[in-house]
Design a protein around this motif. Sequence first.
Motif, PDB file in Angstrom:
ATOM      1  N   GLY A  30      59.460 -35.043  81.795  1.00  0.00           N
ATOM      2  CA  GLY A  30      58.883 -33.874  81.135  1.00  0.00           C
ATOM      3  C   GLY A  30      59.955 -33.005  80.511  1.00  0.00           C
ATOM      4  N   VAL A  33      61.172 -34.828  77.349  1.00  0.00           N
ATOM      5  CA  VAL A  33      60.219 -34.711  76.247  1.00  0.00           C
ATOM      6  C   VAL A  33      60.184 -33.290  75.710  1.00  0.00           C
ATOM      7  CG1 VAL A  33      57.776 -34.905  75.636  1.00  0.00           C
ATOM      8  CG2 VAL A  33      58.853 -36.677  77.019  1.00  0.00           C
ATOM      9  N   ILE A 102      54.283 -38.347  73.289  1.00  0.00           N
ATOM     10  CA  ILE A 102      53.993 -39.141  74.486  1.00  0.00           C
ATOM     11  C   ILE A 102      53.112 -40.334  74.121  1.00  0.00           C
ATOM     12  CG2 ILE A 102      52.778 -39.099  76.702  1.00  0.00           C
ATOM     13  CD1 ILE A 102      53.838 -36.255  77.063  1.00  0.00           C
TER      14      ILE A 102
END
Length: 142
Positions: A30, A33, A102
């Motif tokens: 996370g 990203v 994603i």
Amino acid sequence: MGMMQEFREFAIKGNVIDLAVGVIIGGAFGKIVDSVVSDLILPVVGMVFGKLDFSNLFIVLGNVPAGTALTLDALKKAGVPVFAYGNFITVAVNFIILAFIIFMMVKQINRLKREAPAAPPAPAAPPEDIVLLREIRDSLKR
């Protein structure tokens, strides 16, 4: 001692360990990203489409004290109620970009890990009468 043994068995099951590893890797992923979105993609999108920071878009819902700057931070510090819809727009745009990234990553990973085609099924066993006839044939050859 029974409850501790049950807890130990539960805690060392593969699913619990896999979940823990997944949560840890997910947290790290996370952050990666988020960095890709905020440090690499948003600056390029901002350069192409103009600034994408809507955080200072708001509607003042109360009386502004004299001498207070008309910025979101200053109004919040002064306790003036504001309808800060701009921050929501920024977060929503970031979410859409993040979700698309994603999606593209998962799509690529799925493409890379496609399984080889399944082996053809084994031929069906011959019927019992054929097996018996073969046994008779083989016994006559001896």
